[in-house]
Design a protein around this motif. Structure first.
Motif, PDB file in Angstrom:
ATOM      1  N   GLU A 241      -0.955  10.109  -9.327  1.00 32.04           N
ATOM      2  CA  GLU A 241      -0.864   8.311  -9.922  1.00 32.04           C
ATOM      3  C   GLU A 241      -1.168   7.555 -11.152  1.00 32.04           C
ATOM      4  N   LYS A 242      -0.577   6.393 -11.364  1.00 28.72           N
ATOM      5  CA  LYS A 242      -0.348   5.891 -12.777  1.00 28.72           C
ATOM      6  C   LYS A 242      -0.520   4.020 -12.227  1.00 28.72           C
ATOM      7  N   SER A 243      -1.232   3.850 -13.554  1.00 30.68           N
ATOM      8  CA  SER A 243      -2.056   2.739 -14.044  1.00 30.68           C
ATOM      9  C   SER A 243      -1.555   2.129 -15.189  1.00 30.68           C
ATOM     10  N   LEU A 244      -1.532   0.782 -15.057  1.00 33.36           N
ATOM     11  CA  LEU A 244      -0.635  -0.109 -15.505  1.00 33.36           C
ATOM     12  C   LEU A 244      -1.102  -1.919 -15.932  1.00 33.36           C
ATOM     13  N   GLY A 245      -2.790  -2.114 -16.325  1.00 30.56           N
ATOM     14  CA  GLY A 245      -3.767  -3.483 -15.942  1.00 30.56           C
ATOM     15  C   GLY A 245      -3.734  -2.878 -14.272  1.00 30.56           C
ATOM     16  N   ARG A 246      -3.761  -4.014 -13.668  1.00 30.38           N
ATOM     17  CA  ARG A 246      -4.097  -4.275 -12.716  1.00 30.38           C
ATOM     18  C   ARG A 246      -2.812  -3.597 -11.558  1.00 30.38           C
ATOM     19  N   THR A 247      -0.946  -2.709 -11.843  1.00 29.94           N
ATOM     20  CA  THR A 247      -0.569  -2.467 -11.309  1.00 29.94           C
ATOM     21  C   THR A 247      -0.840  -1.920 -10.972  1.00 29.94           C
ATOM     22  N   LYS A 248      -0.842  -0.771 -10.560  1.00 34.85           N
ATOM     23  CA  LYS A 248      -0.631   0.874  -9.970  1.00 34.85           C
ATOM     24  C   LYS A 248       0.411   1.387  -9.315  1.00 34.85           C
ATOM     25  N   SER A 249       0.872   2.827  -9.255  1.00 36.14           N
ATOM     26  CA  SER A 249       2.259   3.518  -8.505  1.00 36.14           C
ATOM     27  C   SER A 249       0.781   4.583  -7.831  1.00 36.14           C
ATOM     28  N   ALA A 250       1.828   4.941  -6.857  1.00 35.02           N
ATOM     29  CA  ALA A 250       1.281   6.398  -6.193  1.00 35.02           C
ATOM     30  C   ALA A 250       2.509   7.080  -5.111  1.00 35.02           C
ATOM     31  N   MET A 251       2.459   8.842  -6.041  1.00 30.82           N
ATOM     32  CA  MET A 251       3.049   8.817  -5.169  1.00 30.82           C
ATOM     33  C   MET A 251       2.939   9.921  -4.001  1.00 30.82           C
ATOM     34  N   VAL A 252       2.500   9.559  -2.461  1.00 29.54           N
ATOM     35  CA  VAL A 252       2.093  10.034  -1.861  1.00 29.54           C
ATOM     36  C   VAL A 252       3.551  11.410  -1.175  1.00 29.54           C
ATOM     37  N   PHE A 253       2.736  12.148  -0.295  1.00 28.25           N
ATOM     38  CA  PHE A 253       3.574  13.247   0.534  1.00 28.25           C
ATOM     39  C   PHE A 253       3.532  12.966   2.035  1.00 28.25           C
ATOM     40  N   GLY A 254       4.369  13.336   3.301  1.00 32.24           N
ATOM     41  CA  GLY A 254       4.469  12.858   4.269  1.00 32.24           C
ATOM     42  C   GLY A 254       4.808  11.390   4.253  1.00 32.24           C
ATOM     43  N   GLN A 255       5.759  11.512   5.416  1.00 40.78           N
ATOM     44  CA  GLN A 255       6.712  10.690   5.792  1.00 40.78           C
ATOM     45  C   GLN A 255       5.634   9.472   6.659  1.00 40.78           C
ATOM     46  N   LEU A 256       6.525   8.381   6.385  1.00 45.30           N
ATOM     47  CA  LEU A 256       4.917   6.817   6.549  1.00 45.30           C
ATOM     48  C   LEU A 256       5.904   6.600   8.283  1.00 45.30           C
ATOM     49  N   ASP A 257       4.707   6.796   9.156  1.00 45.10           N
ATOM     50  CA  ASP A 257       5.231   5.172  10.333  1.00 45.10           C
ATOM     51  C   ASP A 257       5.424   4.270  10.033  1.00 45.10           C
ATOM     52  N   ASP A 258       5.901   3.760  11.321  1.00 44.26           N
ATOM     53  CA  ASP A 258       5.989   2.755  11.383  1.00 44.26           C
ATOM     54  C   ASP A 258       4.682   1.900  11.194  1.00 44.26           C
ATOM     55  N   SER A 259       3.809   2.103  11.458  1.00 41.74           N
ATOM     56  CA  SER A 259       2.899   1.067  11.184  1.00 41.74           C
ATOM     57  C   SER A 259       2.415   1.016  10.073  1.00 41.74           C
ATOM     58  N   GLY A 260       2.473   2.467   9.541  1.00 42.13           N
ATOM     59  CA  GLY A 260       2.048   2.972   7.337  1.00 42.13           C
ATOM     60  C   GLY A 260       3.521   1.069   6.732  1.00 42.13           C
ATOM     61  N   LEU A 261       4.961   1.628   7.078  1.00 48.44           N
ATOM     62  CA  LEU A 261       5.826   0.891   6.573  1.00 48.44           C
ATOM     63  C   LEU A 261       5.364  -1.212   6.836  1.00 48.44           C
ATOM     64  N   VAL A 262       4.856  -1.000   7.919  1.00 48.35           N
ATOM     65  CA  VAL A 262       4.118  -2.826   8.533  1.00 48.35           C
ATOM     66  C   VAL A 262       3.435  -3.386   7.136  1.00 48.35           C
ATOM     67  N   ARG A 263       2.198  -1.991   7.179  1.00 48.00           N
ATOM     68  CA  ARG A 263       1.038  -2.395   6.198  1.00 48.00           C
ATOM     69  C   ARG A 263       1.414  -2.643   5.151  1.00 48.00           C
ATOM     70  N   ALA A 264       2.294  -2.154   4.594  1.00 49.88           N
ATOM     71  CA  ALA A 264       3.063  -1.362   2.941  1.00 49.88           C
ATOM     72  C   ALA A 264       2.951  -3.599   2.837  1.00 49.88           C
ATOM     73  N   ARG A 265       4.432  -3.732   3.727  1.00 46.23           N
ATOM     74  CA  ARG A 265       4.560  -5.392   3.951  1.00 46.23           C
ATOM     75  C   ARG A 265       3.337  -6.098   3.851  1.00 46.23           C
ATOM     76  N   GLN A 266       2.648  -6.205   4.842  1.00 40.69           N
ATOM     77  CA  GLN A 266       1.550  -6.941   4.994  1.00 40.69           C
ATOM     78  C   GLN A 266       0.654  -7.209   3.712  1.00 40.69           C
ATOM     79  N   LEU A 267       0.511  -5.541   2.858  1.00 37.94           N
ATOM     80  CA  LEU A 267       0.335  -5.967   1.084  1.00 37.94           C
ATOM     81  C   LEU A 267       0.759  -6.585   0.428  1.00 37.94           C
ATOM     82  N   GLY A 268       1.826  -6.030   0.870  1.00 38.18           N
ATOM     83  CA  GLY A 268       2.918  -7.180  -0.599  1.00 38.18           C
ATOM     84  C   GLY A 268       3.127  -5.396  -1.380  1.00 38.18           C
ATOM     85  N   LEU A 269       3.402  -4.228  -1.209  1.00 39.84           N
ATOM     86  CA  LEU A 269       3.532  -2.844  -2.045  1.00 39.84           C
ATOM     87  C   LEU A 269       5.210  -2.730  -2.185  1.00 39.84           C
ATOM     88  N   GLU A 270       5.187  -2.260  -3.017  1.00 38.77           N
ATOM     89  CA  GLU A 270       7.340  -1.848  -3.231  1.00 38.77           C
ATOM     90  C   GLU A 270       6.585  -0.062  -2.510  1.00 38.77           C
TER      91      GLU A 270
END
Length: 291
Positions: A241-270
């Motif tokens: 994980e890395k943080s810069l102010g209010r922005t954060k990046s995290a590297m995750v291991f494991g394939q994301l399913d469709d529900s995960g991809l939808v949730r990422a879009r809902q949260l506005g995540l890249e």
């Protein structure tokens, strides 16, 4: 050339370098052999080249390699930096030895590569810089055109421009003359675009064998508002994980399913890919201080 390894074990006294390893390589690919220092990469390559007797079975196109002269003539193992060469020999003599041992040797290509890497044919190997000696090994490996070509950290010592010239030559010659090439390297990201399949070993055991693109798809970089990233990654395997102010990046291991991809879009995540090297570090990470 197809490679089949079954129940392979290599011991040096009380030390087990390879521990009951089994895998198969279908051939005509560039394979990356990845592992930390002391993982058994060099021992494995030595057995594949027929240099060492070992417990278990090692076959090349269905034939045992150890004490099989015909099979060994189809194999080229280059170590860093051209260790097998007599350092009192001239470069031209080293290339002549390569031609004498291998029916597939392309002498015109060897001379072309020598010019590319600026290696003087009349120079003695021992008078060359470390990078130039590595380049001699690269010339031998590529010009051999051996059905099984193994490069064991043979590019180390080269400066950056020479390494990139070597990578280009490796890919171009493989495309023109497909064969089984195994590259052992610690410079994973530099070579990652060349690798079609990855074999990861650790402490003498096979950790993973997978197509490089499939392995890359297992990891995802998640970037966005820190609170949203924390919510999204809860319960996932977070590599870093890395943080810069209010922005954060995290590297995750494991394939994301469709529900995960939808949730990422809902949260506005890249979402984006992560480096092969980061996945390698995670897969060989010591557990509880032990490997």
């Amino acid at each position: 050339m197809r490679v089949d390894v079954q129940g392979l074990t290599v011991r040096y006294g009380d030390v087990t370098a390879i521990d009951d390893m089994s895998f198969s390589l279908s051939g005509n690919k560039i394979y990356g052999l990845l592992g930390r220092n002391g993982s058994g990469k060099t021992s494995l390559m030595s057995v594949l080249a027929g240099y060492r007797r070992a417990i278990g079975s090692v076959q090349l196109d269905g034939e045992p390699v150890f004490e099989n002269a015909a099979a060994m003539r189809k194999v080229c193992l280059v170590r860093h930096p051209a260790d097998a060469a007599d350092k009192s020999d001239k470069v031209s003599h080293v290339l002549e030895y390569g031609a004498a041992w291998r029916d597939t040797w392309d002498n015109a290509y060897a001379l072309e590569l020598s010019e590319l890497f600026k290696i003087g044919l009349k120079s003695k190997v021992g008078e060359l810089s470390l990078g130039q000696r590595s380049a001699v090994g690269a010339v031998i490996g590529l010009a051999s055109r051996s059905p099984l070509t193994m490069l064991d950290e043979s590019h180390l010592g080269m400066d950056t421009p020479t390494r990139y010239a070597f990578y280009d030559a490796l890919l171009n010659d493989f495309m023109a003359h497909p064969r089984t090439i195994i590259v052992s390297t610690h410079l994973i990201e530099e070579l990652s675009s060349l690798l079609e399949e990855v074999v990861i070993i650790d402490s003498g055991r096979l950790v993973l064998q997978e197509e490089a693109d499939v392995l890359r798809s297992r990891g995802t970089e998640v970037v966005g508002n820190a609170a949203d990233v924390d919510e999204f990654t809860e319960g996932l395997t977070v590599l870093s994980e890395k943080s810069l102010g209010r922005t954060k990046s995290a590297m995750v291991f494991g394939q994301l399913d469709d529900s995960g991809l939808v949730r990422a879009r809902q949260l506005g995540l890249e979402l984006g890919p992560i480096a092969l090297q980061d996945l390698f570090v995670h897969l060989t990470e010591p557990v509880g201080g032990k490997r």
